[in-house]
Write an enzyme that holds these catalytic residues in place. Structure first.
Site, PDB file in Angstrom:
ATOM      1  N   GLU A 185       0.824  -1.213   0.000  1.00  0.00           N
ATOM      2  CA  GLU A 185       0.000   0.000   0.000  1.00  0.00           C
ATOM      3  C   GLU A 185       0.857   1.262   0.000  1.00  0.00           C
ATOM      4  O   GLU A 185       1.013   1.941   1.011  1.00  0.00           O
ATOM      5  CB  GLU A 185      -0.963  -0.053   1.186  1.00  0.00           C
ATOM      6  CG  GLU A 185      -1.900  -1.252   1.070  1.00  0.00           C
ATOM      7  CD  GLU A 185      -2.701  -1.525   2.333  1.00  0.00           C
ATOM      8  OE1 GLU A 185      -2.789  -0.644   3.199  1.00  0.00           O
ATOM      9  OE2 GLU A 185      -3.234  -2.642   2.447  1.00  0.00           O
ATOM     10  N   HIS A 214     -17.140 -10.760   7.375  1.00  0.00           N
ATOM     11  CA  HIS A 214     -15.821 -10.132   7.484  1.00  0.00           C
ATOM     12  C   HIS A 214     -14.965 -10.887   8.490  1.00  0.00           C
ATOM     13  O   HIS A 214     -15.427 -11.195   9.592  1.00  0.00           O
ATOM     14  CB  HIS A 214     -15.975  -8.664   7.922  1.00  0.00           C
ATOM     15  CG  HIS A 214     -14.675  -7.919   7.938  1.00  0.00           C
ATOM     16  ND1 HIS A 214     -14.259  -7.155   8.996  1.00  0.00           N
ATOM     17  CD2 HIS A 214     -13.698  -7.827   6.997  1.00  0.00           C
ATOM     18  CE1 HIS A 214     -13.070  -6.619   8.714  1.00  0.00           C
ATOM     19  NE2 HIS A 214     -12.711  -7.007   7.518  1.00  0.00           N
ATOM     20  N   HIS A 215     -13.746 -11.212   8.084  1.00  0.00           N
ATOM     21  CA  HIS A 215     -12.782 -11.882   8.959  1.00  0.00           C
ATOM     22  C   HIS A 215     -11.501 -11.066   9.004  1.00  0.00           C
ATOM     23  O   HIS A 215     -10.626 -11.244   8.149  1.00  0.00           O
ATOM     24  CB  HIS A 215     -12.440 -13.277   8.421  1.00  0.00           C
ATOM     25  CG  HIS A 215     -13.531 -14.289   8.592  1.00  0.00           C
ATOM     26  ND1 HIS A 215     -13.546 -15.482   7.911  1.00  0.00           N
ATOM     27  CD2 HIS A 215     -14.636 -14.293   9.376  1.00  0.00           C
ATOM     28  CE1 HIS A 215     -14.619 -16.191   8.269  1.00  0.00           C
ATOM     29  NE2 HIS A 215     -15.295 -15.487   9.149  1.00  0.00           N
ATOM     30  N   GLU A 216     -11.383 -10.159   9.958  1.00  0.00           N
ATOM     31  CA  GLU A 216     -10.100  -9.466  10.146  1.00  0.00           C
ATOM     32  C   GLU A 216      -9.250 -10.345  11.053  1.00  0.00           C
ATOM     33  O   GLU A 216      -9.665 -10.679  12.162  1.00  0.00           O
ATOM     34  CB  GLU A 216     -10.319  -8.088  10.777  1.00  0.00           C
ATOM     35  CG  GLU A 216      -9.030  -7.340  11.113  1.00  0.00           C
ATOM     36  CD  GLU A 216      -8.114  -7.172   9.913  1.00  0.00           C
ATOM     37  OE1 GLU A 216      -8.486  -6.445   8.982  1.00  0.00           O
ATOM     38  OE2 GLU A 216      -7.018  -7.785   9.899  1.00  0.00           O
ATOM     39  N   HIS A 232      -8.186  -8.605   1.852  1.00  0.00           N
ATOM     40  CA  HIS A 232      -7.453  -7.343   2.011  1.00  0.00           C
ATOM     41  C   HIS A 232      -6.113  -7.632   2.668  1.00  0.00           C
ATOM     42  O   HIS A 232      -5.955  -8.656   3.331  1.00  0.00           O
ATOM     43  CB  HIS A 232      -8.276  -6.346   2.822  1.00  0.00           C
ATOM     44  CG  HIS A 232      -9.281  -5.635   1.960  1.00  0.00           C
ATOM     45  ND1 HIS A 232      -9.448  -4.268   1.958  1.00  0.00           N
ATOM     46  CD2 HIS A 232     -10.140  -6.124   1.042  1.00  0.00           C
ATOM     47  CE1 HIS A 232     -10.383  -3.945   1.087  1.00  0.00           C
ATOM     48  NE2 HIS A 232     -10.829  -5.052   0.517  1.00  0.00           N
ATOM     49  N   GLU A 233      -5.143  -6.747   2.457  1.00  0.00           N
ATOM     50  CA  GLU A 233      -3.750  -7.013   2.856  1.00  0.00           C
ATOM     51  C   GLU A 233      -3.395  -8.431   2.423  1.00  0.00           C
ATOM     52  O   GLU A 233      -2.899  -9.242   3.210  1.00  0.00           O
ATOM     53  CB  GLU A 233      -3.523  -6.822   4.373  1.00  0.00           C
ATOM     54  CG  GLU A 233      -3.894  -5.445   4.877  1.00  0.00           C
ATOM     55  CD  GLU A 233      -5.396  -5.294   5.048  1.00  0.00           C
ATOM     56  OE1 GLU A 233      -6.044  -6.235   5.518  1.00  0.00           O
ATOM     57  OE2 GLU A 233      -5.923  -4.229   4.673  1.00  0.00           O
ATOM     58  N   GLU A 252      -7.479  -6.611  -2.249  1.00  0.00           N
ATOM     59  CA  GLU A 252      -6.952  -5.253  -2.174  1.00  0.00           C
ATOM     60  C   GLU A 252      -5.529  -5.290  -2.753  1.00  0.00           C
ATOM     61  O   GLU A 252      -5.344  -5.442  -3.937  1.00  0.00           O
ATOM     62  CB  GLU A 252      -6.997  -4.791  -0.717  1.00  0.00           C
ATOM     63  CG  GLU A 252      -6.757  -3.311  -0.543  1.00  0.00           C
ATOM     64  CD  GLU A 252      -6.621  -2.940   0.932  1.00  0.00           C
ATOM     65  OE1 GLU A 252      -7.074  -1.855   1.300  1.00  0.00           O
ATOM     66  OE2 GLU A 252      -6.038  -3.718   1.708  1.00  0.00           O
ATOM     67  N   GLU A 283      -9.554   3.877   1.209  1.00  0.00           N
ATOM     68  CA  GLU A 283      -9.463   4.106   2.649  1.00  0.00           C
ATOM     69  C   GLU A 283      -8.410   5.156   3.015  1.00  0.00           C
ATOM     70  O   GLU A 283      -8.575   5.895   3.976  1.00  0.00           O
ATOM     71  CB  GLU A 283      -9.177   2.794   3.385  1.00  0.00           C
ATOM     72  CG  GLU A 283      -7.880   2.133   2.957  1.00  0.00           C
ATOM     73  CD  GLU A 283      -7.603   0.806   3.687  1.00  0.00           C
ATOM     74  OE1 GLU A 283      -8.401   0.399   4.534  1.00  0.00           O
ATOM     75  OE2 GLU A 283      -6.567   0.187   3.381  1.00  0.00           O
TER      76      GLU A 283
HETATM   77  C1  NOJ Z   1      -8.024  -2.763   6.192  1.00  0.00           C
HETATM   78  C2  NOJ Z   1      -8.971  -3.000   5.075  1.00  0.00           C
HETATM   79  O1  NOJ Z   1      -8.390  -2.649   3.851  1.00  0.00           O
HETATM   80  C3  NOJ Z   1     -10.220  -2.204   5.355  1.00  0.00           C
HETATM   81  O2  NOJ Z   1     -11.110  -2.294   4.263  1.00  0.00           O
HETATM   82  C4  NOJ Z   1     -10.850  -2.703   6.628  1.00  0.00           C
HETATM   83  O3  NOJ Z   1     -11.954  -1.903   6.942  1.00  0.00           O
HETATM   84  C5  NOJ Z   1      -9.857  -2.656   7.788  1.00  0.00           C
HETATM   85  N1  NOJ Z   1      -8.613  -3.241   7.418  1.00  0.00           N
HETATM   86  C6  NOJ Z   1     -10.386  -3.378   9.010  1.00  0.00           C
HETATM   87  O4  NOJ Z   1     -10.444  -4.751   8.761  1.00  0.00           O
HETATM   88 CA    CA Z   2      -5.956  -2.096   3.565  1.00  0.00          CA
END
Ligand code: NOJ
Ligand code: CA
Length: 679
Positions: free
Chosen positions: A176, A379-381, A459-460, A478, A484
């Site tokens: 990024e 969503h899975h962070e 993402h990431e 992403e 963002e």
């Molecule tokens: C980074 C992601 O790119 C974003 O879309 C997300 O909202 C945040 N992380 C939290 O998971």
């Molecule tokens: Ca991101």
């Protein structure tokens, strides 16, 4: 334009008897312009690339250095070679084009050590009109056995200096960054795709295809204009571990075209991937979504529990109602599960992927959405705690699928090199986002998700290398600076950023950029940040920045306040029969036209960097002898991303394929057009 599945044509250039020749070997592209030669010099193996007789790569070394045994680098001999042609057209379940032609000439070069242990492998080159892919292939009897690769020697010795657009590798962030534009010799180490333009106009982009069970490749400067493959290391410094038996490396790719738009029309990376492994994937659904998301980035809502918690049952119902009213397919909900409280960036181990927050009623919302023809997007962070995630993902996919979820956005927020894995001894070790472990991890996620008919938007992520062909449930990702950054990344993305992305990151595949911010200044929420585009440019992203899933990223109230511009987002599809780049230069501007896969409509998206400009195009992509209504969303006369970003003209015209159109783009501006056949 042609939509016919061509028969597979496979032919040998030489009769089998004469097909094997020792010494040097070469092959050219179907149009004869690109040429690859392979040779040995003092026992070292090299390849060269030329276009129209002019060098692209001067002799560039091939081989490996290994931990256990002597390297596969010296005393090598070419023991045979074989050339074969291939021409096939295959169909994508979803994509930027429905039919893809895979047309190349392939050269297989067999290489063997002259002295013991006499290991051997093949280097396989596929030469297309628009570039080259090559990889190492070791058969089961190659003699390599279990190996740890400490260095893939593969070189890229560029023949000429060039302007290069690149982002750094092995630095603190993942992918990024704002792109650098420098001379080639100034690039120290870069991620791929890395794209360059030579003085003579030749465009070259280096990347890789089909990255599985291997580490991602960066380009590392050796000396002068000579670069080499630099693989992401594992925690013990070994870059790739292979457990014996046959192996293939990812394809190293060079897209080579006469102009910038040639790169944009290339399907080389997809073509080098294996066909769909998942069978019927009709459950993978392209579409548009809204979500509980931008509010968190503007810090007016929170992921964690408390008075501003975004993922409440009530708020989610509001989004479901909005999605149903305006025809969106999905509602992304971030912050629905426990683990976000405190410093979530560094506390990935406490994420629970089956336990919703008490104010989020998973079952009730699943039912509420289903009744309104909308799907919740899960969503899975992970915050990079990958072992914690792997131990829970199957259970979470099952729970979400039971509640109507068909798509999950995953996240790996952690600094580069900080992916936490718990090893066999229960000890934490740290991995790179693009290392071998993560290439295996993403494949495990896709396979597990597929069992539950779930598509993944990571993402990431690890970079895209075209694996959506093999796993069509890898629907987007992403892997670059997205929207963002405009909320909190002061000063956010410069206007040129989205004029560089198509020629770099986007060459690897779809991106979940999350376009469509209408309140460009959000003075109350984040007075020090803003979006550096015009409003019309936000609309252009839906066509320019390809993804089969596109978000309308802003807050619902901002769309209801601009129904006129919102109409374009409601209309634009995300699945295409055809796509063509009409014009463009890296970092300056680009224009795409795409035909809807489910109607006769065409869409155009055009955008520019900080410079305003007028681009003349002809509408000959439209069907001849047919009248179309063009609904045009363009920058107003004095529009400017900085001083006048909202000025926009929406107008309608009747046009035909023989008409010309002037696309006038404001500084930091863009344009979007829908062409509908007149009934
Ligand atoms: C980074 C992601 O790119 C974003 O879309 C997300 O909202 C945040 N992380 C939290 O998971
Ligand atoms: Ca991101």
């Amino acid at each position: 334009m042609l939509k016919r599945i061509a028969p597979i044509i496979l032919f040998l250039f030489f009769s089998p008897a004469s097909a094997y020749a020792a010494g040097e070997a070469s092959v050219s592209s179907p149009d004869g312009k690109l040429m690859v030669s392979v040779l040995t010099e003092s026992g070292k193996l090299y390849y060269t690339v030329a276009r129209d007789g002019k060098a692209v790569l001067t002799p560039s070394q091939l081989g490996f250095r290994l931990y256990e045994d002597k390297s596969f680098e010296r005393g090598l001999q070419i023991t045979g070679s074989r050339t074969v042609g291939f021409d096939e057209t295959w169909e994508q379940p979803w994509g930027e084009r429905q039919f893809v032609r895979n047309h190349y000439n392939e050269l297989t070069v067999e290489v063997r050590e002259q002295a013991k242990p006499k290991r051997h492998l093949s280097v396989v080159f596929r030469v297309y009109d628009d570039g080259i892919g090559f990889r190492y292939e070791a058969p089961a009897d190659s003699g390599f056995g279990e190996i740890g690769i400490t260095d893939e020697i593969t070189e890229f010795a560029f023949a000429e200096e060039a302007r290069v657009w690149w982002i750094p590798s092995r630095w603190w962030n993942r992918y990024e960054y704002i792109y650098n534009e420098t001379a080639l010799h100034q690039v120290p180490i870069a991620h791929t795709p890395i794209t360059m333009r030579r003085e003579d106009g030749l465009h070259i982009s280096i990347h890789e295809a089909a990255l599985t069970n291997y580490s991602g490749m960066s380009l590392l400067k050796k000396h002068g204009l000579t670069y080499e493959a630099d693989l992401a290391p594992g925690p013990d410094g070994i870059k790739v571990r292979l457990d014996g038996g046959a192996f293939v490396t990812p394809w190293r790719t060079l897209q080579i075209t006469e102009d910038a738009t040639g790169l944009l029309d290339s399907s080389l990376i997809l073509n080098l991937n294996e066909p769909n492994k998942l069978g019927d994937v009709s459950w993978v659904e392209p579409g548009k979504y809204v979500g509980i998301w931008w509010g968190m980035h503007l810090a007016v809502e929170s992921w964690g529990s408390g008075p501003t918690h975004g993922a409440t049952t009530k708020n989610t119902k509001r989004y479901i109602d909005f999605a149903a009213k305006y025809g969106f397919d999905g509602v992304l909900v971030e912050g629905w599960n426990e683990g976000w409280d405190g410093d979530w960036f560094h506390n990935g181990d406490v994420f629970n992927f089956t336990k919703p927050y008490p104010d989020y009623d998973l079952e009730e919302l699943g039912k509420y959405a289903r009744e309104r023809g909308v799907r919740i997007i899960g969503h899975h962070e992970t915050s990079g705690s990958v072992s914690n995630y792997e131990s829970q993902m199957a259970g979470s996919f099952a729970l979400l699928a039971k509640n109507g979820v068909a798509q999950v956005k995953t996240g790996y927020v952690a600094h580069a090199g900080d992916i936490k894995r718990v090893d066999e001894n229960g000890k934490p070790v740290y991995e790179w986002h693009d290392g071998q472990f993560m290439s295996q991890h993403h494949e495990r996620v896709l396979v597990e998700a597929a069992k539950h008919h779930i598509a993944i938007n990571s993402h990431e992520p690890i970079k895209d290398t075209g694996l959506r062909r093999t796993y069509p449930n890898w629907i987007s990702r992403e892997g670059a600076r997205g929207q963002e950054y405009n909320a909190w990344g002061s000063p956010g993305n410069p206007p040129s950023h989205t004029a560089v992305l198509p020629y770099t990151r986007m060459l690897s595949g779809p991106m979940d950029f999350t376009p469509g911010i209408f309140d460009l200044l959000f003075e109350e929420a984040q007075p020090n940040d803003r979006v550096r585009t015009t409003l019309a440019k936000q609309l252009s992203f839906y066509v320019v920045l390809y993804s089969p899933i596109q978000m309308a990223a802003d807050l619902p109230e901002n769309y209801e306040a601009r129904q006129d511009a919102f109409q374009f987002i409601r209309d634009v599809p995300t699945d295409w029969a055809e796509s063509h780049a009409l014009n463009g230069e890296i970092g300056d501007y680009v224009t795409f036209v795409r035909k809807d896969r489910n109607s006769d409509d065409w869409y155009l998206g055009s955008l520019t960097n900080e410079e305003g400009r007028t681009l003349e195009i002809t509408l000959d992509f439209l069907e001849a002898d047919r009248l179309y209504t063009a609904e045009i969303y363009r920058d107003g006369v004095n529009a400017d991303w900085d001083t006048n970003p909202y000025a926009m003209v929406i107008e309608s015209k009747t046009v035909t394929a023989s008409d010309r159109m002037a696309l006038s783009l404001a500084p930091g501006g863009g344009m979007a057009v829908r062409f509908t056949p007149v009934k």
